[in-house]
Design a protein around this motif. Structure first.
Motif, PDB file in Angstrom:
ATOM      1  N   ASP A  87       0.814  -1.218   0.000  1.00 47.21           N
ATOM      2  CA  ASP A  87       0.000   0.000   0.000  1.00 47.21           C
ATOM      3  C   ASP A  87       0.846   1.267   0.000  1.00 47.21           C
ATOM      4  N   HIS A  88       2.179   1.096  -0.062  1.00 51.56           N
ATOM      5  CA  HIS A  88       3.083   2.247  -0.133  1.00 51.56           C
ATOM      6  C   HIS A  88       3.986   2.213  -1.365  1.00 51.56           C
ATOM      7  N   VAL A  89       4.258   1.019  -1.896  1.00 50.29           N
ATOM      8  CA  VAL A  89       5.178   0.916  -3.034  1.00 50.29           C
ATOM      9  C   VAL A  89       4.548   0.242  -4.252  1.00 50.29           C
ATOM     10  N   GLY A  90       3.439  -0.462  -4.063  1.00 50.25           N
ATOM     11  CA  GLY A  90       2.929  -1.357  -5.093  1.00 50.25           C
ATOM     12  C   GLY A  90       2.469  -0.708  -6.376  1.00 50.25           C
ATOM     13  N   ALA A  91       2.147   0.594  -6.356  1.00 50.01           N
ATOM     14  CA  ALA A  91       1.633   1.243  -7.566  1.00 50.01           C
ATOM     15  C   ALA A  91       2.730   1.838  -8.439  1.00 50.01           C
ATOM     16  N   VAL A  92       3.977   1.820  -7.976  1.00 51.07           N
ATOM     17  CA  VAL A  92       5.042   2.463  -8.748  1.00 51.07           C
ATOM     18  C   VAL A  92       5.149   1.899 -10.167  1.00 51.07           C
ATOM     19  N   PRO A  93       5.154   0.573 -10.372  1.00 48.57           N
ATOM     20  CA  PRO A  93       5.269   0.076 -11.756  1.00 48.57           C
ATOM     21  C   PRO A  93       4.116   0.505 -12.662  1.00 48.57           C
ATOM     22  N   TYR A  94       2.945   0.684 -12.081  1.00 51.85           N
ATOM     23  CA  TYR A  94       1.773   1.074 -12.872  1.00 51.85           C
ATOM     24  C   TYR A  94       1.775   2.569 -13.201  1.00 51.85           C
ATOM     25  N   LEU A  95       2.201   3.393 -12.228  1.00 50.42           N
ATOM     26  CA  LEU A  95       2.043   4.834 -12.366  1.00 50.42           C
ATOM     27  C   LEU A  95       3.308   5.575 -12.779  1.00 50.42           C
ATOM     28  N   TRP A  96       4.480   4.947 -12.648  1.00 46.79           N
ATOM     29  CA  TRP A  96       5.703   5.683 -12.956  1.00 46.79           C
ATOM     30  C   TRP A  96       5.735   6.239 -14.382  1.00 46.79           C
ATOM     31  N   PRO A  97       5.226   5.520 -15.389  1.00 49.84           N
ATOM     32  CA  PRO A  97       5.229   6.123 -16.733  1.00 49.84           C
ATOM     33  C   PRO A  97       4.478   7.447 -16.816  1.00 49.84           C
ATOM     34  N   LEU A  98       3.526   7.685 -15.885  1.00 45.40           N
ATOM     35  CA  LEU A  98       2.812   8.956 -15.848  1.00 45.40           C
ATOM     36  C   LEU A  98       3.589  10.027 -15.081  1.00 45.40           C
ATOM     37  N   LEU A  99       4.566   9.598 -14.280  1.00 47.71           N
ATOM     38  CA  LEU A  99       5.276  10.513 -13.389  1.00 47.71           C
ATOM     39  C   LEU A  99       6.698  10.807 -13.867  1.00 47.71           C
ATOM     40  N   GLN A 100       7.438   9.755 -14.198  1.00 48.82           N
ATOM     41  CA  GLN A 100       8.791   9.843 -14.749  1.00 48.82           C
ATOM     42  C   GLN A 100       9.716  10.719 -13.896  1.00 48.82           C
ATOM     43  N   CYS A 101       9.807  10.370 -12.620  1.00 48.18           N
ATOM     44  CA  CYS A 101      10.665  11.105 -11.682  1.00 48.18           C
ATOM     45  C   CYS A 101      11.601  10.122 -10.992  1.00 48.18           C
ATOM     46  N   PRO A 102      12.679  10.608 -10.384  1.00 50.81           N
ATOM     47  CA  PRO A 102      13.542   9.716  -9.606  1.00 50.81           C
ATOM     48  C   PRO A 102      12.826   9.205  -8.359  1.00 50.81           C
ATOM     49  N   VAL A 103      13.216   8.004  -7.912  1.00 49.35           N
ATOM     50  CA  VAL A 103      12.622   7.374  -6.737  1.00 49.35           C
ATOM     51  C   VAL A 103      13.707   7.219  -5.671  1.00 49.35           C
ATOM     52  N   TYR A 104      13.420   7.667  -4.466  1.00 48.75           N
ATOM     53  CA  TYR A 104      14.366   7.614  -3.345  1.00 48.75           C
ATOM     54  C   TYR A 104      13.819   6.651  -2.292  1.00 48.75           C
ATOM     55  N   THR A 105      14.662   5.730  -1.835  1.00 48.55           N
ATOM     56  CA  THR A 105      14.190   4.784  -0.827  1.00 48.55           C
ATOM     57  C   THR A 105      15.364   4.034  -0.208  1.00 48.55           C
ATOM     58  N   SER A 106      15.067   3.194   0.797  1.00 42.82           N
ATOM     59  CA  SER A 106      16.099   2.415   1.496  1.00 42.82           C
ATOM     60  C   SER A 106      16.483   1.181   0.687  1.00 42.82           C
ATOM     61  N   ARG A 107      17.534   0.513   1.121  1.00 48.57           N
ATOM     62  CA  ARG A 107      18.079  -0.613   0.356  1.00 48.57           C
ATOM     63  C   ARG A 107      17.085  -1.754   0.215  1.00 48.57           C
TER      64      ARG A 107
END
Length: 460
Positions: A87-107
């Protein structure tokens, strides 16, 4: 609508007024910072006798509609993911093409995210910047510091978001666990130091705000689980959230103590354990067997961890209950332990699953029926909220990550702890932190998108 250099705004598009599909925006000086980008699942529907949940044709994976920020993509400085829950990371593959920004996170979260992106052929397109706990990164006009907290997954982080005109503490999902077993712990000083600096607003998890007391530590579950597993005569299947690496460590330790072999059933469990190994968070002593070997072992030597604690379709436990799992069949005298509690909305599906298991002659033990604790929530109860507010001392409390009842109760706790003001809203409301605190209701439309037949569609 664009914030200027005198504005500091918070705008949730998902996860405020509901639990799931978190998507938060912070605005300042012409730019936006996104925090989290998660999924949710269809709203509760009719449950058939076989445990199948009918959702009236809704897509099986859903997420917040990012239209507001997608239309302003050039203003989006970056996306920060606080931890690796769906519920915090799962939508990135679906929505990133609409956003196209860098992603910052832990290892650890980066390891999980890379596995998801690879499935969408996005692995080498999405810039992922790994950040260590305690580090600060400048993301557009936002100076973002990663702060150690504990949750039911490795490496969760709170965020201190600093700007020249004000500071916001974003808690992410958290609890105060003095023995989290896996990953970093937390320090009271981290948060009391924020108070000395000055926190204009605290945006905070409300999931368990209605529960009195203090959440249970992961370390306290060993006694209850080992007693149940040691006394079981046949195979033992423990179902839990796949992301709870600490729970898997506890089960692996119990397997050694009780002379059982442990295997993982379910794709998410295998992915999470693989990510934990890659991130250096898996104990080398915790040996796992190939699940295809389970069916050949004496029943009293088997301990399996399985997906499906929420009664979800196509999960390992549902397949075991239906008798069509490829690795083995449950028999009368075997035991299934639910080391998880129901997420609101899943109660009927879980009830149907338990009925099906019981019809096979399987002994079913739930967190509610066990004599000792066998599940620990990852969210703060009331005493933990009170402690955090007493440490951080924000000028404004903004409850999120909860339904209306959770957030209203959370606001009451904040005020009782000395917070001068609490703002309770929902997705689409604009929370103005600077220059003048206040709210503007429903400044943008919000909603859901679903993933259906490889395309995004509007839901409802």
């Amino acid at each position: 609508m664009t914030p200027d250099n005198e504005d500091l705004w918070f705008l949730p598009l998902g996860g405020t007024g509901e639990i799931g599909m978190n998507l938060n925006l912070y605005g300042h000086d012409g730019r936006w910072l996104m925090v989290d980008c998660g999924v949710t699942f269809p709203r509760p529907g009719r449950v058939a006798a076989d445990g199948t949940v009918h959702h009236g044709g809704e897509p099986p994976v859903q997420m917040a509609d990012p239209a507001f920020i997608a239309d302003r993509r050039e203003q989006l400085a970056g996306l920060v993911i606080t931890h690796a829950h769906e519920d915090h990371v799962g939508a990135v593959p679906y929505l990133w093409p609409l956003l196209q920004c860098p992603v910052y996170t832990s290892r650890f979260t980066a390891e999980i995210l890379r596995r998801k992106l690879a499935e969408f052929d996005l692995l080498h397109r999405v810039p992922i910047i790994e950040v260590e706990t305690g580090q600060t990164r400048q993301i557009g006009p936002f100076s973002v510091q990663w702060l150690a907290l504990t949750h039911s997954i490795p490496d969760p982080n709170a965020l201190m978001i600093r700007t020249p005109i004000g500071n916001i503490f974003h808690s992410g999902d958290w609890k105060l666990d003095d023995q989290p077993l896996v990953g970093h712990g937390y320090s009271r000083k981290t948060f009391s130091d924020l108070a000395a600096e000055g926190v204009d607003a605290m945006v905070c998890d409300s999931t368990n705000a209605t529960l009195p007391g203090h959440s249970v530590s992961e370390a306290t579950l060993h006694e209850g689980l080992v007693r149940l597993i040691a006394n079981a005569e046949g195979r033992v299947v423990v179902t839990c959230f796949g992301s709870n690496i600490a729970r898997l460590h506890t089960l692996a330790s119990i397997a050694r103590e009780t002379g059982r072999y442990m295997g993982l059933l379910g794709r998410s469990l295998v992915n999470m354990s693989g990510a934990a190994k890659a991130a250096g968070l898996w104990d080398a002593a915790d040996q796992l067997i190939n699940p295809s070997h389970i069916g050949y072992l004496p029943r009293n030597e088997v301990l399996a961890a399985a997906t499906g604690s929420q009664g979800e379709p196509r999960t390992a436990l549902r397949r075991l209950a239906a008798g069509n799992h490829p690795d083995f069949e449950l028999e009368a005298g075997d035991t299934v332990i639910f080391s998880a509690r129901a997420i609101p909305g899943n109660e009927e599906a879980i009830k149907a699953l338990i009925s099906r298991l019981s019809a096979l002659g399987v002994k079913v033990i739930t967190a509610e029926s066990a004599d000792l604790p066998i599940h620990a929530s990852g969210h703060p109860a009331q005493e933990e909220l009170e402690l955090m507010y007493s440490w951080v001392k924000p000028a404004i409390a903004i409850p999120v990550h909860g339904e209306a009842e959770h957030m209203e109760t959370h606001a009451t706790i904040a005020r009782a702890t000395g917070v001068p003001r609490a703002l309770v809203g929902r997705n689409g409301d604009l929370f103005m932190i600077r220059p003048v605190p206040g709210m503007r209701r429903q400044i943008t439309e919000t909603g859901r998108l679903g993933w259906e037949k490889q395309v995004l569609v509007r839901v409802g």
